[in-house]
Enzyme design. Structure first.
Site, PDB file in Angstrom:
ATOM      1  N   HIS A  20     -29.538  41.458 -45.634  1.00  0.00           N
ATOM      2  CA  HIS A  20     -28.273  41.992 -45.117  1.00  0.00           C
ATOM      3  C   HIS A  20     -27.182  40.923 -45.097  1.00  0.00           C
ATOM      4  O   HIS A  20     -26.004  41.251 -45.013  1.00  0.00           O
ATOM      5  CB  HIS A  20     -28.516  42.523 -43.708  1.00  0.00           C
ATOM      6  CG  HIS A  20     -27.777  43.784 -43.380  1.00  0.00           C
ATOM      7  ND1 HIS A  20     -27.389  44.732 -44.306  1.00  0.00           N
ATOM      8  CD2 HIS A  20     -27.378  44.291 -42.178  1.00  0.00           C
ATOM      9  CE1 HIS A  20     -26.780  45.729 -43.698  1.00  0.00           C
ATOM     10  NE2 HIS A  20     -26.754  45.486 -42.410  1.00  0.00           N
ATOM     11  N   ASN A  66     -21.629  45.774 -38.058  1.00  0.00           N
ATOM     12  CA  ASN A  66     -21.083  47.100 -37.772  1.00  0.00           C
ATOM     13  C   ASN A  66     -19.667  47.086 -37.216  1.00  0.00           C
ATOM     14  O   ASN A  66     -19.062  48.140 -37.057  1.00  0.00           O
ATOM     15  CB  ASN A  66     -22.008  47.855 -36.819  1.00  0.00           C
ATOM     16  CG  ASN A  66     -23.373  48.091 -37.427  1.00  0.00           C
ATOM     17  OD1 ASN A  66     -23.597  47.846 -38.606  1.00  0.00           O
ATOM     18  ND2 ASN A  66     -24.288  48.568 -36.619  1.00  0.00           N
ATOM     19  N   ASP A  91     -24.286  43.721 -49.302  1.00  0.00           N
ATOM     20  CA  ASP A  91     -25.602  44.051 -49.852  1.00  0.00           C
ATOM     21  C   ASP A  91     -25.642  45.534 -50.234  1.00  0.00           C
ATOM     22  O   ASP A  91     -24.941  46.351 -49.640  1.00  0.00           O
ATOM     23  CB  ASP A  91     -26.706  43.747 -48.831  1.00  0.00           C
ATOM     24  CG  ASP A  91     -26.534  44.518 -47.533  1.00  0.00           C
ATOM     25  OD1 ASP A  91     -25.535  44.268 -46.830  1.00  0.00           O
ATOM     26  OD2 ASP A  91     -27.378  45.372 -47.226  1.00  0.00           O
ATOM     27  N   ASN A 112     -22.893  50.579 -42.665  1.00  0.00           N
ATOM     28  CA  ASN A 112     -22.054  50.600 -41.462  1.00  0.00           C
ATOM     29  C   ASN A 112     -20.936  49.572 -41.478  1.00  0.00           C
ATOM     30  O   ASN A 112     -19.878  49.797 -40.887  1.00  0.00           O
ATOM     31  CB  ASN A 112     -22.918  50.436 -40.214  1.00  0.00           C
ATOM     32  CG  ASN A 112     -23.771  51.655 -39.958  1.00  0.00           C
ATOM     33  OD1 ASN A 112     -23.370  52.777 -40.255  1.00  0.00           O
ATOM     34  ND2 ASN A 112     -24.957  51.462 -39.424  1.00  0.00           N
TER      35      ASN A 112
END
Length: 187
Positions: A20, A66, A91, A112
């Site tokens: 991530h 997020n 990613d 997100n």
């Protein structure tokens, strides 16, 4: 001309080198290749540099994935950057490991971080560079996969793949998104 290059990731040692956080890794490589150093500023780690006649702000948000839109919006407004000169490095589960895809905008594809950026900017029409992380995980284990680490084989190939992403960013800034897409979306 000014550009804002944003690498998405999560802060903290527990997230370092996870799938991530590939956006952070790409920006770290970009800065290192340019002898540029990040400093902690509002909403993240920031570096300013020149690429020929372009002024670049590199941003690794400290807002967690997020809520990345807060940092992007702040630095866009702070530096007076046109939305077409923002590039978000993120990613992507839908791409095989190391594949690079640049787009002028589009859906968040369930990501997100991208969703929050679109909310905060009021549009999804901002460029992004998707770095493939693959999707080799059992059903229902997506979170563990994206927050997991790359395999040793992938880490071995990582410098070359990150190099392609860095070159794509340079081309985006120097020759525009169409040239960058035509050159690097095939690699």
């Amino acid at each position: 001309m000014k550009y804002l290059i944003v690498g998405l990731g999560n802060i903290g040692d527990e997230y370092r080198d996870t799938r991530h956080n590939i956006g952070f890794r790409v920006l770290d490589a970009f800065a290192e290749a340019s002898n540029t150093v990040f400093t902690t500023q509002r909403y993240g780690d920031v570096a300013h540099m020149r690429l020929k006649n372009k002024l670049l702000t590199l941003l690794k948000p400290s807002t967690y994935m997020n809520l990345s839109g807060n940092a992007v919006r702040y630095w866009k407004e702070h530096d007076g950057i046109d939305i077409g000169h923002i590039l978000v490095v993120v990613d992507d589960l839908a791409l095989p490991f190391g594949a690079v895809r640049m787009r002028p905008g589009g859906s968040d594809a369930g990501h997100n971080g991208l969703k929050n950026i679109a909310q905060m900017l009021g549009t999804a029409a901002y460029p992004r560079l998707r770095f493939g992380i693959g999707n080799d995980f059992p059903r229902g284990c997506q979170v563990d996969y994206v927050l997991g680490r790359f395999t040793p084989e992938q880490e071995k190939d990582m410098p070359e793949r990150i190099g392609v992403a860095v070159d794509a960013i340079k081309t985006f800034c120097l020759a525009g998104i169409n040239m960058a897409m035509n050159t690097y979306n095939k690699k």
